[in-house]
Design a protein around this motif. Structure first.
Motif, PDB file in Angstrom:
ATOM      1  N   GLY A 108      -4.647   2.799   3.653  1.00 54.66           N
ATOM      2  CA  GLY A 108      -3.742   3.526   2.759  1.00 54.66           C
ATOM      3  C   GLY A 108      -4.298   4.890   2.388  1.00 54.66           C
ATOM      4  O   GLY A 108      -3.573   5.887   2.361  1.00 54.66           O
ATOM      5  N   ARG A 161      -6.001  -4.038   0.090  1.00 55.13           N
ATOM      6  CA  ARG A 161      -5.386  -2.905   0.780  1.00 55.13           C
ATOM      7  C   ARG A 161      -4.364  -2.225  -0.123  1.00 55.13           C
ATOM      8  O   ARG A 161      -4.273  -0.997  -0.176  1.00 55.13           O
ATOM      9  CB  ARG A 161      -4.731  -3.408   2.066  1.00 55.13           C
ATOM     10  CG  ARG A 161      -4.144  -2.347   2.934  1.00 55.13           C
ATOM     11  CD  ARG A 161      -3.613  -2.941   4.212  1.00 55.13           C
ATOM     12  NE  ARG A 161      -2.397  -3.718   3.970  1.00 55.13           N
ATOM     13  CZ  ARG A 161      -1.830  -4.500   4.875  1.00 55.13           C
ATOM     14  NH1 ARG A 161      -2.379  -4.645   6.071  1.00 55.13           N
ATOM     15  NH2 ARG A 161      -0.736  -5.178   4.603  1.00 55.13           N
ATOM     16  N   ALA A 162      -3.604  -3.066  -0.851  1.00 53.21           N
ATOM     17  CA  ALA A 162      -2.600  -2.499  -1.752  1.00 53.21           C
ATOM     18  C   ALA A 162      -3.266  -1.806  -2.945  1.00 53.21           C
ATOM     19  O   ALA A 162      -2.797  -0.760  -3.400  1.00 53.21           O
ATOM     20  CB  ALA A 162      -1.646  -3.591  -2.234  1.00 53.21           C
ATOM     21  N   VAL A 165      -5.025   2.179  -2.874  1.00 51.51           N
ATOM     22  CA  VAL A 165      -4.358   3.454  -3.134  1.00 51.51           C
ATOM     23  C   VAL A 165      -4.077   3.647  -4.619  1.00 51.51           C
ATOM     24  O   VAL A 165      -3.358   4.568  -5.003  1.00 51.51           O
ATOM     25  CB  VAL A 165      -3.041   3.597  -2.332  1.00 51.51           C
ATOM     26  CG1 VAL A 165      -3.339   3.821  -0.873  1.00 51.51           C
ATOM     27  CG2 VAL A 165      -2.157   2.388  -2.510  1.00 51.51           C
TER      28      VAL A 165
END
Lengths: 252, 342
Positions: A108, A161-162, A165
């Motif tokens: 990201g 992963r989320a 960012v």
């Protein structure tokens, strides 16, 4: 820090079929809100409207207003801008199989143009720590593919992963439905910690899960919000007959 | 013992009395009763094995024939045959290098042109194309593969070559002439024309395989990238192409295989001169073309033998190129233990 989500008169269609009817909801910052309801009731469609994933499906349409903090999701904000503020975790763990664990988490940021190695290292470690995966994978960050982990680890990788960012909202679409009870427990624990920093909206089929992790619960049926209240109230003393029928297992 | 408490159901076709007298310890395992099905199964297995072995046998036979019949040329020139640049039927002096060069360069040129085009077509049809256009577009692309190569050759002679001669080659010479790849008189006919016509011929196979591969990339991969705030191009690059790269490479290999062996269309436009020139405007010759052109008029035994040895060389080049390509696929997919999870 999480932000408040206001949803006003939200309608959604798949082609000619209307999936959501005039939804009005408000999600409190730094709380978890669970959405329950039988399959096909529109709860997944609803959270996919919050980060504009709904419109990626051909012929899908949305009308209404969604505000994420000060952002007006469907007015003057691009979908990519919005999705960087509103993270999402899917039903099936979907790490990128061609990337290492490290690259999965960093993906990201790399999309945002961050190339600074030191900064990436920091964010990867912080995100994996936040998703309680760091200790399990720290020795194989670059060696192992994201798809080489177990299902529960994969889902926590997707959460990392989320988180990488730094979104303000985290949407979770049945994040545990593909996982065993132990992994589910870990994810639930995680949700508990994460809501200190994020606004969390979680769709779940598991009513115990809703009761365990969420302060607020919304009950969806046939594309409408039947009842939305404090979780305790919904599960002990629902005001609507259909809510009661559903949570006592009389249908659905 | 569990076996005694819950006896397995008796199998049909076996006398019950006989079963009951047998001690549990020595009782035979309850096998399927032997029937005609088992024989048929064995026959089927044997038949399939024969089919598989026949293919291998055919391959061995081809190699055997090629090696056997090229002995004369092999004895005359040895290894120098593959390095020699001279092709002189009158003095019976033969070298295959210009042909090997021609085959490799024309195929490489074809790949350079065809791969981006084919992948682009595949990406457009799977990711961006409106639904109503998808069917006709893929059908048309595949139709290209059904056109006989002699038709491609004719089209190239009457349309492509004049086009190259009048517009494309002068332009290339002006702008990229300094590279040395685009200099000399613009005949039209030559290596460039061959590369382009080959590219057109291999686009359908590469794009249809790429399309199949892209279509099996799971939707959740696309959504995963999109949810991170990716644009459509980033989604295609990371979520689709990256996941499909091994399959795309496979399609490229098949296209390359076709380009290496293609004869008719290439023969019609490559110029058929056994020379190695740096410029792509110059005429060349390929292995397949020289065999097709000169086989019927090969009078001397050594001449014939040399042509067969070129056939052997083509065979070997194809094998080597395919092996290299496999190696590439392998090195790309290596380190991805969980392909099944994709």
């Amino acid at each position: 820090m999480g932000v408040t989500i206001h949803v006003e008169n939200l309608n959604a269609w798949y082609g000619k079929v209307q999936a959501l009817h005039d939804i009005n909801l408000k999600f409190e910052p730094n709380h978890a809100t669970a959405l329950i309801g039988p399959s096909g009731c529109g709860k997944s469609t609803f959270i996919r409207c919050l980060n504009r994933m709904h419109e990626t499906i051909p012929e899908a349409r949305v009308k209404g207003r969604v505000r994420i903090g000060e952002l007006d999701a469907y007015n003057g904000t691009s979908a990519t801008q919005l999705r960087r503020r509103v993270g999402m975790v899917f039903q099936k763990p979907n790490p990128f199989p061609s990337m290492s664990i490290y690259d999965n988490v960093a993906s990201g940021l790399k999309l945002n143009g961050v190339r600074n190695r030191k900064q990436l290292d920091e964010v990867v470690e912080r995100s994996l720590n936040a998703s309680a995966l760091w200790d399990e994978v720290k020795d194989q960050l670059h060696k192992q593919s994201g798809a080489g982990l177990s299902g529960g680890q994969q889902q926590r990788l997707c959460i990392a992963r989320a988180l990488a960012v730094e979104p303000e909202v985290l949407l979770m679409d049945e994040p545990c439905s593909a996982l065993d009870p132990i992994s589910t427990g870990k994810i639930e624990e995680l949700i508990f910690q994460l809501k200190e920093q994020y606004t969390i909206v979680i769709v779940t089929h598991n009513m115990q899960q809703a009761a365990r992790v969420a302060e607020f619960t919304g009950f969806f049926l046939l594309g409408k919000v039947i009842e939305f209240d404090k979780t305790e109230k919904i599960f002990t003393n629902p005001s609507n007959k259909r809510t009661e029928d559903y949570i006592t297992g009389r249908f659905g | 013992m569990a076996n005694q408490a819950f006896p397995r159901p008796q199998l049909t076709g076996q006398p019950v009395s006989q079963k009951t007298t047998v001690e549990p310890k020595t009782r035979p395992l309850p096998l399927m009763p032997s029937s005609s099905g088992e024989v048929a199964d064995r026959l089927f297995g044997f038949a399939m094995l024969t089919c598989a072995v026949a293919i291998l046998g055919l391959l061995v036979l081809i190699v055997y024939e090629l090696v056997g019949r090229s002995q004369l040329s092999w004895h005359a020139f040895g290894w120098k045959f593959f390095a020699g640049r001279d092709w002189n039927p009158v003095e019976e002096h033969f070298g295959a290098l210009p042909f090997i060069y021609g085959t490799l360069v024309s195929s490489l040129l074809a790949l350079i042109i065809a791969v981006p085009l084919a992948v682009g077509v595949a990406v457009f049809t799977t990711e961006m194309c409106p639904k109503w256009l998808r069917g006709p577009l893929s059908f048309t692309t595949e139709l290209l593969a059904a056109i006989p190569s002699v038709i491609y050759g004719l089209w190239a002679i009457f349309v492509l070559v004049p086009l190259l001669r009048q517009y494309v080659q002068p332009f290339l010479a002006r702008t990229l002439g300094w590279t040395g790849l685009f200099e000399g008189p613009p005949y039209g006919i030559g290596m460039l024309a061959a590369g382009i016509i080959l590219a057109i011929m291999i686009v359908p196979i590469i794009s249809s395989i790429t399309r199949e591969v892209l279509m099996v990339v799971p939707q959740h991969q696309r959504e995963g990238v999109l949810a991170l705030g990716a644009t459509r191009w980033e989604m295609i690059r990371i979520g689709v192409l990256r996941n499909a790269r091994a399959g795309i490479l496979g399609g490229v290999i098949l296209g390359l295989g076709r380009a290496l062996g293609e004869t008719m269309a290439v023969t019609m436009v490559i110029g058929n001169r056994p020379e190695i020139a740096r410029s792509l405007f110059a005429p060349g010759y390929t292995m397949a073309s020289v065999i097709a052109n000169e086989f019927s008029e090969a009078t001397g035994d050594v001449y014939l033998s040399a042509l067969i040895e070129i056939g052997l060389a083509l065979f070997l080049v194809t094998i080597v190129v395919n092996a290299l390509a496999r190696l590439m696929v392998w090195s790309v997919t290596r380190g991805l233990p969980a392909r099944a999870h994709v």
